[in-house]
Design a protein around this motif. Sequence first.
Motif: not given
Length: 117
Positions: A25-35, A94-96
């Motif tokens: 919805t917020f198109r966060l993939r463009r910031f490098g964020l995913n599920l 680490f986060w992933r």
Amino acid sequence: MNMYKFMAVAFVFLTLIFSYIIVSTFRLRRFGLNLADLALPLFAAEIVLVSAKFYTHSFLPHYLLAMSILALTLAIRQLRRRKAFSFRRFFKFFWRAGFILTFFFYLATVIAAFVAK
């Protein structure tokens, strides 16, 4: 108590669906964020909620110990392979990897709630 067990299982799917909807919805993939980036803190909070409901003590210390061991392992691995330490590269990996650990830790918590009396 059965309703709480049902909700604990439902959280597995609802968290992933919620995270996917927010990312798309917020198109966060463009910031490098995913599920995985959004689901990690949600699953961590759910570990605390579910373990507090079914057990006398929270599993938070056990979870934090597992995440600490993961961080140490990844840091040592990065130092041995690259002979240098990049915090940005470490934190992203680490986060992933922490998401995978957290997801399986939550599944283990839910399964333990079903097995416990």
